[in-house]
Design an enzyme around this catalytic site. Structure first.
Site, short mmCIF file in Angstrom:
data_model
loop_
_atom_site.label_atom_id
_atom_site.label_comp_id
_atom_site.label_asym_id
_atom_site.label_seq_id
_atom_site.Cartn_x
_atom_site.Cartn_y
_atom_site.Cartn_z
N SER A 29 -27.37 50.39 -20.15
CA SER A 29 -26.19 51.19 -20.44
C SER A 29 -25.05 50.85 -19.48
CB SER A 29 -26.55 52.67 -20.30
OG SER A 29 -25.39 53.45 -20.45
N GLU A 169 -29.72 57.98 -11.32
CA GLU A 169 -28.37 57.75 -10.77
C GLU A 169 -27.67 59.04 -10.30
OE1 GLU A 169 -29.89 55.17 -12.03
OE2 GLU A 169 -28.43 53.73 -11.29
N TYR A 171 -27.31 61.96 -11.95
CA TYR A 171 -26.71 62.84 -12.97
C TYR A 171 -27.56 64.11 -13.13
CZ TYR A 171 -23.55 59.00 -14.10
OH TYR A 171 -22.59 58.03 -14.03
N ARG A 219 -34.80 57.13 -18.45
CA ARG A 219 -34.46 56.37 -17.23
C ARG A 219 -34.83 57.21 -16.02
NH1 ARG A 219 -29.21 52.83 -15.58
NH2 ARG A 219 -30.34 51.58 -14.05
N HIS A 257 -25.32 57.82 -7.43
CA HIS A 257 -23.97 57.27 -7.21
C HIS A 257 -23.44 57.63 -5.83
CE1 HIS A 257 -23.51 55.39 -11.00
NE2 HIS A 257 -23.51 56.49 -11.71
N GLN A 344 -15.70 44.31 -9.99
CA GLN A 344 -14.24 44.45 -9.96
C GLN A 344 -13.63 44.86 -11.30
OE1 GLN A 344 -13.74 40.91 -6.96
NE2 GLN A 344 -11.74 41.53 -7.68
P1 NAP Z 1 -4.02 40.56 0.66
O1 NAP Z 1 -4.95 41.52 0.07
O2 NAP Z 1 -2.63 40.51 0.16
O3 NAP Z 1 -4.03 40.86 2.22
C1 NAP Z 1 -3.33 40.12 3.17
C2 NAP Z 1 -2.91 41.06 4.28
O4 NAP Z 1 -2.22 40.31 5.25
C3 NAP Z 1 -1.96 42.11 3.77
O5 NAP Z 1 -2.69 43.26 3.43
C4 NAP Z 1 -1.00 42.30 4.93
O6 NAP Z 1 -1.41 43.48 5.60
C5 NAP Z 1 -1.21 41.10 5.82
N1 NAP Z 1 0.01 40.30 5.89
C6 NAP Z 1 0.80 39.91 4.87
N2 NAP Z 1 1.83 39.19 5.35
C7 NAP Z 1 1.70 39.13 6.69
C8 NAP Z 1 2.45 38.55 7.72
N3 NAP Z 1 3.56 37.87 7.47
N4 NAP Z 1 2.01 38.71 8.97
C9 NAP Z 1 0.89 39.38 9.25
N5 NAP Z 1 0.14 39.98 8.30
C10 NAP Z 1 0.55 39.84 7.03
O7 NAP Z 1 -4.56 39.10 0.55
P2 NAP Z 1 -5.98 38.51 0.85
O8 NAP Z 1 -6.75 39.31 1.79
O9 NAP Z 1 -5.68 37.11 1.18
O10 NAP Z 1 -6.70 38.59 -0.53
C11 NAP Z 1 -6.18 37.90 -1.67
C12 NAP Z 1 -6.66 38.55 -2.93
O11 NAP Z 1 -8.04 38.39 -3.10
C13 NAP Z 1 -6.39 40.04 -2.94
O12 NAP Z 1 -5.96 40.44 -4.20
C14 NAP Z 1 -7.71 40.62 -2.67
O13 NAP Z 1 -7.85 41.90 -3.26
C15 NAP Z 1 -8.64 39.61 -3.32
N6 NAP Z 1 -9.94 39.72 -2.66
C16 NAP Z 1 -10.70 40.76 -2.96
C17 NAP Z 1 -11.89 40.93 -2.34
C18 NAP Z 1 -12.77 42.09 -2.68
O14 NAP Z 1 -13.68 42.38 -1.98
N7 NAP Z 1 -12.54 42.79 -3.74
C19 NAP Z 1 -12.30 40.04 -1.38
C20 NAP Z 1 -11.48 38.96 -1.08
C21 NAP Z 1 -10.28 38.82 -1.71
P3 NAP Z 1 -0.50 44.14 6.76
O15 NAP Z 1 0.91 43.79 6.45
O16 NAP Z 1 -0.77 45.60 6.71
O17 NAP Z 1 -1.00 43.57 8.04
FE1 SF4 Z 2 -20.46 41.25 -13.33
FE2 SF4 Z 2 -18.17 41.33 -11.95
FE3 SF4 Z 2 -18.22 40.97 -14.60
FE4 SF4 Z 2 -18.84 43.33 -13.58
S1 SF4 Z 2 -16.86 42.32 -13.45
S2 SF4 Z 2 -19.90 42.28 -15.22
S3 SF4 Z 2 -19.93 42.73 -11.77
S4 SF4 Z 2 -19.01 39.59 -13.05
#
Ligand code: NAP
Ligand code: SF4
Length: 681
Positions: A29, A169, A171, A219, A257, A344
């Protein structure tokens, strides 16, 4: 004689009640959001029809509440009237037309309901919802058990092949079972035996309203992973009572959850919970279904071959690839688009009130609106498409365009495909991201896409193509900071690719998704194995520790890390709704120092100099890793449009918008552009 398939157990039919399933794969599900409104049912029908065509043995719908009070949120999915049941007939017929079988899940949210009319065993608010539930009256409990049974009977009338009663989960049913949430003193609480009465009554009454052969899946929560959860003895006792009450199959669930132990996200070792299922299977006589963090046919086969379970449930992997089973059966498992357990686009969407889809398959739950139409006829020369850049956006565009019948050439300046995804793969717990590149690599091959690695496409190269999709990606941003060229400074790409080996003390500039990932990478001890993972999260034997929770074993971080950001918000607050808390917890458990509200002054031989709340500070470190976001690389696109017609020139992914670029947006955009390519230009 050797078996003609590597998956003989997975492909073996099984009879449950009166229903014979063509194989052992169950699509578990997963609430998509399409369940909630009658007008979305045709879309839901096509979503399931596509998966039925893909050969899965049994599918289970998202949860339908037996009562209004059990809604997950206002006006959420419900099955309590004949009219509601009749609306589902087209859906069940579509599934049957495609040779599939489908069961409807009955789910009462209890205190997880996101509305002020929620009810539970006791008036105890959950830590993950804002509403305090009312305690059901004694009669209210009785009526709710009857309502469950009515839902089950209506599901049968709607044409479903079976039902699943959601008892895990955290519920409502789970809330009755655990002392944590049930402090009643009436017929329905007070002792473990009385807490079990509600689920047993639900199954008993359901069975009375449907024939003996109509499959009722229940479940069951094997590990609650919350304090004052059930003991293993209680779980086993419940399982036996449910068998007596008439369940056909016991599906399994792990973790409420609200549990603060991750159970299905990327960092959870694949197959982490199979031993719990094996333990249940050893003591019951009905078929048992394994679930949670299983995403590959080889793992499913192994679970079945070793008799750890009789069926294997995967929910997200079937969002990621509707043809999962068909590909495995046809010896094409290397073409499966593997779920990377990122949450995500599926659970993060559900928990933020958006329709679910999938990061690696943006067509999931969009089957009727994002269609990859084949080119009308095979012309003498199929239209030629160049895709420049083989990161997630370019790969999605190239594969989707080739699937439609375009002649695609993919240019990549590096000597391998993957772009930013190749860096993500290096993060501990994100190893599955490599599967996405395996999938794309294989699909490019099968579809005959011309892949030109190590080539920077020029305008002359591109002049030959009808359409050009520019996916030239991003480069890490280097902030304008005094000392940014100091030898101790490296970019996240340098670190994750292994070009730079950071010292023992590290400061990370920027705490977005990548800053958090890099910090995790820096502290992670590669010697940690499966048992360490369990110990770090405090998962113990539920026979000894109720709920399966015990004291956590401290981590031994490999480096001393300080993670800095300019914003004043808590670090990591913008990470995914269903996984961010676990990433933040790892940082905390690893002793990472989190500092918000920083102004960067300079980097020099002493380390990073900053000002926090007007007070200067120096972090003495060996290495400074910059994770300050990215800048678009779009020179090629600008040249293309400035030298000619912008028609047939497309800009996608990080090259289009670098800010908060993630693979979800990149892959969706690449797929949509490919879907919109006109052909016949
Ligand atoms: P990001 O999410 O845009 O973060 C970069 C950070 O750097 C900003 O939050 C900013 O925070 C800081 N920054 C920006 N310009 C700066 C500057 N000139 N000087 C100093 N700090 C600065 O980018 P990212 O971490 O590279 O990630 C890229 C994308 O991948 C994002 O959309 C992210 O969500 C995604 N991603 C997601 C995951 C996840 O776990 N879901 C994991 C990895 C990547 P401050 O200004 O507050 O310092
Ligand atoms: Fe799997 Fe990520 Fe797709 Fe969800 S979004 S089904 S966790 S690959």
């Amino acid at each position: 004689m050797s078996s003609p398939t590597p998956y003989p157990h997975l492909l073996e039919p099984i009879t449950v009640g009166d229903l014979t399933l063509r194989n052992r794969l169950v699509m578990g599900s997963m609430h998509t959001g399409l369940e909630d409104h009658p007008w979305d049912l045709p879309k839901l029908a096509e979503y399931f029809a596509e998966r039925a065509r893909g050969g899965v043995g049994l599918m289970i719908t998202g949860g339908y509440s037996p009562t209004r009070r059990g809604w997950l949120k206002p006006f959420a999915a419900e099955m309590s009237t004949r009219l509601q049941a009749m609306r589902h007939r087209d859906l069940t017929e579509r599934v049957h037309e495609e040779g599939g079988a489908i069961a409807m899940q009955v789910l009462h949210a209890g205190r997880y309901a996101y509305h002020p009319f929620s009810v539970s065993a006791s008036a105890k608010k959950s830590p993950i919802t804002p509403f305090r539930p009312s305690a059901l009256s004694t009669k209210g409990v009785d009526d709710t058990a009857t309502a469950f049974a009515r839902s089950v009977a209506l599901a049968r009338k709607a044409g479903y092949d079976g039902v699943e009663i959601m008892g895990s989960e955290g519920y409502l049913i789970n809330q009755f079972l655990a002392a944590r949430t049930n402090d009643r003193t009436d017929h329905w609480g007070g002792t473990a035996e009385r807490r079990m009465r509600f689920p047993v009554e639900v199954v008993k009454r359901s069975r009375e309203l449907v024939p003996a052969g109509f499959p009722i899946v229940y479940r069951i929560s094997l590990l609650d992973l919350v304090e004052d959860g059930q003991t293993w003895d209680e779980v086993v006792e419940l399982a036996h009572r449910l068998e007596d009450a008439g369940v056909t199959v016991l599906n399994t669930g792990i973790g409420w959850h609200e549990a603060r132990v991750p159970t299905i996200i990327t960092q959870v070792p694949p197959g982490a919970w199979r031993s719990m299922t094996a333990r249940l299977k050893a003591v019951v006589s009905v078929p048992v279904c394994a679930s949670n963090r299983i995403n590959a046919p080889g793992m499913a086969e192994d679970i079945l071959a070793r008799s750890d379970a009789d069926l294997v449930s995967m929910a997200r992997p079937l969002l990621a690839d509707p043809d999962f089973l068909a590909k495995a059966a046809a010896g094409r498992a290397d073409e499966i688009n593997t779920c990377i357990a990122c949450n995500q686009a599926c659970l993060d969407h559900v928990f933020t009130n958006q329709h679910a889809t999938c990061l690696v398959n943006p067509r999931a739950a969009r089957e009727t609106s994002l269609v990859l139409l084949p080119l009308p006829e095979v012309p003498a020369r199929p239209p030629r498409v160049a895709v420049v850049g083989a990161g997630p956006a370019g790969l999605a565009a190239a594969v989707s365009a080739a699937e439609r019948g375009f002649a695609v050439t993919l240019f990549e300046k590096d000597d391998a495909i993957g772009g930013q995804f190749r860096l993500a793969m290096a993060v501990p717990g994100k190893e599955d991201f490599a599967e996405t590149l395996r999938y794309y690599g294989r699909r490019l091959d099968v579809l005959g896409v011309t892949v030109r690695l190590g080539i920077e496409a020029t305008l002359a190269d591109l002049a030959l193509f009808d359409d050009v999709v520019v996916a030239t990606g991003v480069v890490p941003r280097l902030p304008d900071l005094d000392g940014i060229d100091h030898p101790s400074v490296a970019s996240y790409a340098d670190v994750l690719s292994g070009r730079v080996d950071p010292g023992r003390r590290v400061a990370v500039i920027g705490a977005g998704g990548i800053g958090v990932d890099v910090s995790t990478f820096l502290v992670h001890d590669p010697a940690d194995g499966f048992d360490d993972w369990m110990a770090h999260w405090g998962v113990g034997d539920p026979a000894v520790h109720p709920g399966g929770l015990t004291e956590r074993k401290p981590r031994t971080p490999l480096r001393e890390v300080t993670l800095l950001q300019r914003k004043h918000t808590p670090i990591g607050i913008d990470l995914g709704k269903t996984s961010g808390w676990a990433h933040r917890a790892v940082l905390k458990q690893s002793g990472v120092t989190l500092v918000s509200g920083v102004t960067y002054d300079r980097v020099d031989d002493d380390g990073v100099h900053v000002t926090v709340d007007g007070v200067p500070a120096t972090y003495e470190v060996d290495t400074v890793v910059v994770c300050a976001g990215q800048e678009s690389v779009r020179g090629l696109y600008d040249d293309l449009v400035s030298t000619g017609n912008a028609d047939g020139r497309w800009l996608i992914g990080g090259a289009d918008v670098a800010a908060e670029l993630d693979a979800k947006r990149a892959i969706a955009q690449g797929t949509r552009v490919a879907a919109s390519l006109p052909g016949g230009r």
